[in-house]
Design a protein around this motif. Structure first.
Motif, short mmCIF file in Angstrom:
data_model
loop_
_atom_site.label_atom_id
_atom_site.label_comp_id
_atom_site.label_asym_id
_atom_site.label_seq_id
_atom_site.Cartn_x
_atom_site.Cartn_y
_atom_site.Cartn_z
N TYR A 13 52.76 39.85 31.42
CA TYR A 13 51.63 40.30 31.57
C TYR A 13 50.90 39.57 32.44
O TYR A 13 51.46 38.80 32.36
CB TYR A 13 50.91 40.22 30.28
N THR A 14 49.46 39.63 32.51
CA THR A 14 49.10 38.87 33.53
C THR A 14 47.26 39.02 32.69
O THR A 14 47.05 39.54 32.50
CB THR A 14 48.97 38.66 35.14
N ASP A 22 39.27 38.28 28.19
CA ASP A 22 39.77 37.94 29.37
C ASP A 22 40.85 39.78 29.21
O ASP A 22 41.23 39.62 28.15
CB ASP A 22 41.10 36.95 30.14
N PRO A 23 40.86 40.28 30.35
CA PRO A 23 41.16 41.78 30.76
C PRO A 23 43.39 41.50 31.07
O PRO A 23 43.68 40.56 31.84
CB PRO A 23 41.17 42.43 31.74
N ILE A 24 43.97 41.55 29.76
CA ILE A 24 45.22 41.63 29.94
C ILE A 24 46.10 42.56 30.53
O ILE A 24 45.89 43.50 29.62
CB ILE A 24 45.71 40.75 28.93
N ALA A 25 47.02 42.45 31.32
CA ALA A 25 47.41 43.34 32.04
C ALA A 25 48.63 43.98 31.76
O ALA A 25 49.59 42.50 31.89
CB ALA A 25 46.69 44.03 34.27
N GLU A 27 52.70 45.33 31.87
CA GLU A 27 53.45 46.26 32.84
C GLU A 27 54.99 46.40 31.94
O GLU A 27 55.36 45.12 31.46
CB GLU A 27 54.12 45.23 34.06
N SER A 44 42.10 49.78 29.56
CA SER A 44 42.36 51.41 30.51
C SER A 44 43.67 51.16 30.35
O SER A 44 44.75 50.57 30.12
CB SER A 44 42.05 50.90 31.40
N GLN A 45 44.19 52.43 30.32
CA GLN A 45 45.59 52.51 31.10
C GLN A 45 46.26 53.87 31.56
O GLN A 45 45.73 54.68 31.86
CB GLN A 45 46.77 53.06 29.50
N ARG A 49 51.12 50.77 33.17
CA ARG A 49 50.25 49.91 32.82
C ARG A 49 49.08 49.68 31.99
O ARG A 49 48.04 50.82 32.24
CB ARG A 49 50.04 49.69 34.36
N VAL A 51 46.26 47.56 29.80
CA VAL A 51 45.34 46.93 30.33
C VAL A 51 44.30 46.07 29.10
O VAL A 51 43.75 47.40 28.00
CB VAL A 51 43.80 46.59 31.14
N ARG A 53 42.25 43.99 25.45
CA ARG A 53 41.48 42.33 25.59
C ARG A 53 41.20 42.02 24.38
O ARG A 53 41.07 43.11 23.13
CB ARG A 53 40.67 42.19 26.27
#
Length: 241
Positions: A13-14, A22-25, A27, A44-45, A49, A51, A53
């Protein structure tokens, strides 16, 4: 089997140290299907991936299914944006800074006002100059006709000599003979001429040829007809010519 499950549900994650909001992506190694939870929001997806929060200042756990394999307790750490023992005192408000007034509109208005003032001044000075100039009296019809005929006779290179001579003759006759108005056509005018004014008919015809014929006026003695036109003047004007 356990190793395969671990490989499927392994995720990165980032950002590395996400904070509240924070939006957390995240993978995944394959496309996941996350369970609904009140601890986070799926933003979103796209494929593998996702995302998410959260607005809670604590870590939360993801759960769901990846390639038919269910996973639970995939922990995502979330830090608070507040410092430890933060007194939660709002920062002091700074008074708003007034934006500088734009100068361009004032510059344009000033330029337009200056241009209008200069234009008005130029018109005023010109009108005063014209009023100061002595009025030049108009020449009597006979004198004006005499000067025009002499100028044409003395300048063989003058443009449209026949047409100019015919127009000057028409204007002189209209000014001195009310029944020979300038509105008459050549045919109407020549029909009203006296026999001794035959030279006028010839001048008018030569002028019409030069104006309307593609071949111009026929050959004729301009000086002779100009001298004949001068015979229309009063005796004193004729002598001066």
């Amino acid at each position: 089997m356990i190793l395969a499950t671990l490989l499927l549900v392994t995720a990165t994650y980032t950002p590395a140290a996400p904070t509240v909001g924070d939006p957390i992506a995240i993978e995944f190694r394959a496309t996941p299907q996350l369970d609904r939870s009140e601890e986070y929001e799926v933003v979103s997806q796209q494929g593998n991936r996702v995302v998410v929060r959260t607005f809670e200042p604590r870590s939360f756990a993801l759960s769901g299914v990846v390639e038919g394999v269910r996973f639970r307790n995939l922990i995502v750490p979330v830090k608070s944006v507040l410092t430890p023992a933060d007194p939660l005192t709002p920062a002091p408000l700074k008074p708003p800074v007034a934006a500088a007034a734009p100068r361009l509109p004032y510059v344009l208005i000033g330029v337009a006002a200056l241009a209008a003032t200069l234009a008005w001044l130029a018109v005023y000075l010109r009108s005063r100059r014209q009023r100061a100039m002595p009025a030049v009296p108009a020449l009597p019809p006979a004198e004006q006709f005499r000067q025009t005929v002499l100028a044409l006779r003395d300048d063989p290179r003058a443009a449209r000599r026949w047409a100019t001579l015919a127009d000057a003759t028409r204007a002189y006759l209209a000014a001195t003979h009310p029944h020979l108005g300038a509105e008459l056509t050549t045919t109407e005018l020549t029909a009203r001429l006296a026999p001794e004014q035959a030279v006028v008919a010839e001048i008018l015809r030569q002028g019409d040829y030069e104006k309307f014929s593609p071949w111009g006026a026929p050959l004729a003695s301009f000086d002779a007809l100009a001298d004949g036109a001068l015979q229309l003047l009063p005796v004193e004007q004729e002598v001066a010519a």
